[in-house]
Write a protein that holds these residues in place. Structure first.
Motif: not given
Length: 65
Positions: A17, A23, A26
Motif C-alpha cells: 500500500r 495509503d 491515511q
C-alpha cells in the motif's frame, strides 16, 4: 506460527500500500492530526485530497529541459 505468518502478511500488505500510494490519504490524516489539530480548520475530505494530489501531480512542467 499462524500469528507470525499473519504479522508478516500484514507487514507485506502495508509495504504494498505504501509503495503504490494507496495509503496516501491515511498518511495525510495522520500528519494533519499530529501537526494541525489545534487549528480551527478541518482536514481535506478524501475527494478533496485526491483532487489536490492530481493537480499537484499534473500541473507542473513535465519535461527535463
Amino acid at each position: 506460527m499462524l500469528d507470525r505468518l499473519r504479522q508478516k502478511l500484514i507487514t507485506f500488505w502495508r509495504g504494498v500500500r505504501n509503495a503504490t500510494g494507496d495509503d496516501a490519504y491515511q498518511r495525510y490524516l495522520e500528519h494533519w492530526y499530529a501537526a494541525h489539530n489545534d487549528d480551527q480548520t478541518q482536514p481535506l475530505s478524501r475527494r478533496e485530497f485526491f483532487q489536490a494530489e492530481q493537480q499537484r501531480k499534473w500541473n507542473r512542467p513535465n519535461r527535463c529541459c
